[in-house]
Design a protein around this motif. Structure first.
Motif, short mmCIF file in Angstrom:
data_model
loop_
_atom_site.label_atom_id
_atom_site.label_comp_id
_atom_site.label_asym_id
_atom_site.label_seq_id
_atom_site.Cartn_x
_atom_site.Cartn_y
_atom_site.Cartn_z
N ARG A 184 0.84 -1.22 0.00
CA ARG A 184 0.00 0.00 0.00
C ARG A 184 0.86 1.26 0.00
O ARG A 184 0.58 2.21 -0.73
CB ARG A 184 -0.92 0.00 1.22
N ASP A 185 1.91 1.26 0.81
CA ASP A 185 2.80 2.43 0.84
C ASP A 185 3.39 2.68 -0.54
O ASP A 185 3.46 3.82 -1.00
CB ASP A 185 3.95 2.22 1.84
N TRP A 186 3.84 1.63 -1.19
CA TRP A 186 4.49 1.78 -2.49
C TRP A 186 3.49 2.23 -3.56
O TRP A 186 3.79 3.09 -4.38
CB TRP A 186 5.16 0.47 -2.91
N VAL A 187 2.30 1.64 -3.53
CA VAL A 187 1.30 1.99 -4.55
C VAL A 187 0.77 3.41 -4.32
O VAL A 187 0.52 4.15 -5.27
CB VAL A 187 0.15 0.95 -4.57
N ASN A 188 0.65 3.81 -3.06
CA ASN A 188 0.18 5.17 -2.75
C ASN A 188 1.21 6.25 -3.09
O ASN A 188 0.86 7.40 -3.30
CB ASN A 188 -0.17 5.29 -1.26
N GLU A 189 2.46 5.86 -3.10
CA GLU A 189 3.54 6.83 -3.33
C GLU A 189 3.37 7.49 -4.71
O GLU A 189 3.13 6.82 -5.70
CB GLU A 189 4.88 6.09 -3.24
N PRO A 190 3.46 8.83 -4.76
CA PRO A 190 3.30 9.51 -6.06
C PRO A 190 4.32 9.03 -7.08
O PRO A 190 5.46 8.72 -6.71
CB PRO A 190 3.54 10.98 -5.70
N PRO A 191 3.92 8.99 -8.36
CA PRO A 191 4.80 8.42 -9.38
C PRO A 191 6.08 9.22 -9.61
O PRO A 191 7.09 8.66 -10.05
CB PRO A 191 3.93 8.39 -10.64
N GLY A 192 6.04 10.51 -9.31
CA GLY A 192 7.27 11.31 -9.43
C GLY A 192 8.28 10.94 -8.36
O GLY A 192 9.48 11.15 -8.51
N HIS A 193 7.82 10.38 -7.26
CA HIS A 193 8.71 9.91 -6.20
C HIS A 193 9.12 8.47 -6.47
O HIS A 193 10.27 8.10 -6.32
CB HIS A 193 8.01 9.98 -4.84
N LEU A 194 8.14 7.65 -6.81
CA LEU A 194 8.43 6.23 -7.03
C LEU A 194 8.67 5.96 -8.52
O LEU A 194 7.85 5.37 -9.21
CB LEU A 194 7.30 5.34 -6.48
N THR A 195 9.79 6.43 -9.00
CA THR A 195 10.23 6.10 -10.37
C THR A 195 10.82 4.69 -10.33
O THR A 195 10.96 4.12 -9.23
CB THR A 195 11.34 7.08 -10.77
N PRO A 196 11.19 4.12 -11.47
CA PRO A 196 11.83 2.79 -11.40
C PRO A 196 13.03 2.79 -10.44
O PRO A 196 13.16 1.88 -9.61
CB PRO A 196 12.24 2.53 -12.85
N ALA A 197 13.88 3.82 -10.53
CA ALA A 197 15.05 3.86 -9.62
C ALA A 197 14.59 4.02 -8.17
O ALA A 197 15.14 3.38 -7.26
CB ALA A 197 15.98 5.00 -10.01
N GLY A 198 13.56 4.85 -7.95
CA GLY A 198 13.04 5.06 -6.60
C GLY A 198 12.42 3.79 -6.04
O GLY A 198 12.59 3.47 -4.85
N PHE A 199 11.72 3.08 -6.88
CA PHE A 199 11.09 1.81 -6.49
C PHE A 199 12.18 0.80 -6.11
O PHE A 199 12.11 0.15 -5.05
CB PHE A 199 10.23 1.31 -7.66
N ALA A 200 13.20 0.71 -6.97
CA ALA A 200 14.29 -0.24 -6.70
C ALA A 200 14.96 0.09 -5.36
O ALA A 200 15.29 -0.80 -4.57
CB ALA A 200 15.30 -0.19 -7.84
N GLU A 201 15.11 1.37 -5.12
CA GLU A 201 15.70 1.84 -3.86
C GLU A 201 14.83 1.42 -2.68
O GLU A 201 15.32 0.94 -1.66
CB GLU A 201 15.75 3.38 -3.94
N ALA A 202 13.52 1.61 -2.84
CA ALA A 202 12.58 1.25 -1.77
C ALA A 202 12.59 -0.26 -1.52
O ALA A 202 12.49 -0.72 -0.37
CB ALA A 202 11.17 1.71 -2.15
N VAL A 203 12.75 -1.03 -2.58
CA VAL A 203 12.83 -2.50 -2.44
C VAL A 203 14.11 -2.86 -1.67
O VAL A 203 14.08 -3.71 -0.77
CB VAL A 203 12.80 -3.19 -3.83
N SER A 204 15.21 -2.20 -2.01
CA SER A 204 16.48 -2.47 -1.30
C SER A 204 16.33 -2.19 0.18
O SER A 204 16.81 -2.94 1.03
CB SER A 204 17.61 -1.60 -1.85
N GLU A 205 15.64 -1.09 0.49
CA GLU A 205 15.45 -0.70 1.89
C GLU A 205 14.57 -1.75 2.62
O GLU A 205 14.90 -2.17 3.73
CB GLU A 205 14.81 0.70 1.94
N ALA A 206 13.48 -2.15 1.98
CA ALA A 206 12.60 -3.16 2.61
C ALA A 206 13.37 -4.46 2.82
O ALA A 206 13.24 -5.12 3.86
CB ALA A 206 11.38 -3.39 1.73
N HIS A 207 14.17 -4.81 1.84
CA HIS A 207 14.98 -6.04 1.92
C HIS A 207 15.99 -5.94 3.07
O HIS A 207 16.18 -6.90 3.83
CB HIS A 207 15.70 -6.24 0.58
N ARG A 208 16.58 -4.76 3.21
CA ARG A 208 17.55 -4.56 4.28
C ARG A 208 16.88 -4.74 5.65
O ARG A 208 17.40 -5.40 6.54
CB ARG A 208 18.15 -3.15 4.16
#
Ligand code: BES
Ligand code: ZN
Ligand code: ZN
Length: 504
Positions: A184-208
């Motif tokens: 939900r957090d990822w889907v709610n995040e505005p697309p200008g924030h969650l770009t492919p690079a931003g999404f990948a970054e967020a995935v790395s953080e969740a994984h960490r």
């Protein structure tokens, strides 16, 4: 305030809490308090029935009535939530969600809903965690502080609270609910924030977060950047992402426990914003397209949850990420794209971009020789039109479709099988210039044709495709455990399906 959840076998009337939540059933004879809340009704004695009647309580699903307890019970506030006629896991999950929104920020809440089996303990816990979700990342104080406070202590009351099965159901429910909340957090995040690079970054953080510390599960994460995607030839993903300044990525997660018996490959569509590209979307339909990465978010969060639960199956998840935009470097109708693995595709509609990412990622998945592949994607408006905004479509190998449908029923999500009729094979093979035709502008059966297209990339392996378009965002008001905005649809079904694979 951080919310803590505890499981206890106390009596709701005696529990000292700011609020106590009690479930009410709708029966032929009128509203009846559920067994878990019986002693609350007893505390009011003969005044209970007239009280319910004057409050207009019926016990219907979604109903919630709050009243001051005036010293009759130890809690200050009594919250009555409707369970409908059946106290099953579905109605309990929903009622717990309603309860979470009825007392969003009390210092302490005790919940007396049916919870005498591990399945119901799971439903109460999950329902409350999911129903109380809020997204305030971009609100400024004081709205942010008010809306995101959450309750302090939440006590789930259950007569089997001391049993090991109840404790593990309680803990597992929190892991799965956290995965849904992450989506939900990822889907709610505005697309200008969650770009492919931003999404990948967020995935790395969740994984960490999931893999840090002693005893944490070992999940391997690879993020492929634009250069890597180019070197490896993920032509479908690159074609879609080419029109955007924010270049594509791919996340690969591997959970490979020693005791794994089965290997599940997951693939998710990660279009961080879908403008339609040159086949541009009409203005109004573009609005929700920040959620077009809901499938990728789902498979990533589900994989992390499966690892946290320690399920003895191997999972390999692929999440290709791209932004579908309009520019001088956009891919065009008429282009021929070489997918990963060499299949050529004639483009006819740049808005049918999801299958281009998924085609690449499905071939990557087949190279891992999994026993089964499941993909999750916000793929077609056609299947949203057919099934609405609450029921997902499942297509593919019958055995896997059956198992996914069964998992959904346990997981509190509705899915429905759709066919892949024979004529769809002809439609996708109708290109005069390439191996496959991406789209044919025939209005009928677009969701089925999309599935036939995806099947070409599965190497004949057992496979199911979940088209969740329209389910990833709830554009209406909240209901049950589902808030407005991002829903996290698909996660509980995938985790439940993984559990069924683990059980053999
Ligand atoms: N991202 C959309 C599908 C979608 C629609 C997601 C509604 C969520 C809600 C997808 O890429 C798309 O545009 N699909 C086309 C399919 C068609 C071109 C075959 C559509 O829905 O019209
Ligand atoms: Zn599209
Ligand atoms: Zn799309």
């Amino acid at each position: 305030m951080t919310t803590t959840y505890t499981l206890r076998s106390a009596s709701p009337a005696k529990t000292r809490a700011e609020a106590v939540v009690v479930g009410v059933l709708a029966t032929d004879k009128g509203p009846v308090v559920c067994e878990a809340g019986a002693d609350v009704a007893q505390a009011w004695g003969r005044k209970w029935a007239p009280l319910l009647s004057s409050l207009g309580v019926t016990g219907k699903p979604g109903e919630s009535v709050r009243l001051p307890a005036n010293g009759v019970i130890n809690a200050q506030l009594l919250v009555l939530v409707g369970l409908g006629s059946e106290p099953d896991d579905t109605s309990v999950r929903r009622a717990a969600g309603v309860a979470a929104r009825s007392v969003p920020n009390a210092a302490s809440v005790a919940i007396a809903l049916p919870a005498d089996t591990p399945v119901l303990v799971d439903a109460v816990t999950q329902g409350h965690l999911l129903g109380g979700y809020t997204y305030t990342a971009h609100k400024s104080a004081p709205t942010k502080n008010k809306d995101s406070a959450g309750p302090g202590d939440v006590v789930v009351l259950s007569p089997i609270a001391r049993k090991a099965e109840a404790v593990s159901a309680f803990q597992e429910a929190q892991v799965v609910a956290d995965a849904v909340r992450l989506v939900r957090d990822w889907v709610n995040e505005p697309p200008g924030h969650l770009t492919p690079a931003g999404f990948a970054e967020a995935v790395s953080e969740a994984h960490r977060v999931v893999t840090k510390g002693r005893g944490a599960p070992k999940v391997a994460l690879e993020i492929w950047d634009h250069d890597t995607l180019t070197e490896r030839g993920l032509g479908g993903t690159l074609a879609v992402g080419n029109g955007s300044d924010a270049k594509p990525r791919l996340a690969k997660l591997t959970w490979s426990p020693k005791d794994a018996t089965t290997h599940l490959a997951l693939v998710g569509k990660g279009v961080t914003f879908d403008s339609g590209g040159l086949t541009i979307k009409p203005a109004a339909t573009m609005v929700g397209m920040k959620g077009d990465m809901g499938g990728a978010a789902c498979v990533i969060a589900a994989t992390l949850a499966i690892a946290q639960l320690g399920l003895p199956i191997k999972v390999t998840a692929f999440a290709p990420m791209a932004e579908n935009m309009v520019s001088g470097s956009s891919f065009r109708p008429g282009d021929v794209v070489t997918m990963y693995g060499g299949t050529t595709v004639e483009i006819a509609n740049t808005d049918a971009e999801g299958r281009m990412l998924l085609g690449d990622a499905l071939v990557l998945a087949t190279e891992e020789s999994p026993d089964v592949i499941v993909d999750v994607a916000t793929l077609t408006g056609h299947l949203q039109l057919a099934l609405g905004d609450k029921v997902g479509a499942v297509l593919g190998s019958q055995e896997i479709v059956d198992a996914v449908l069964a998992a959904g029923a346990h997981a509190g999500e509705q899915h429905w099988q759709m066919p892949i009729p024979e004529e769809m094979s002809e439609r996708i093979k109708a290109s005069k210039v390439a191996d496959l035709l991406q789209h044919d502008w025939v209005r009928w059966g677009g969701g089925l044709m999309a599935a036939a297209f995806l099947r070409e990339f599965t190497a004949g392996l057992p496979w199911a495709h979940l088209d969740i378009a329209g389910k990833e965002i709830n554009t209406g008001g909240p209901y049950g455990h589902v808030p407005s905005g991002a829903t996290g649809f698909g996660v509980t079904t995938i985790v439940e399906y993984a559990k069924s694979l683990a059980a053999g």
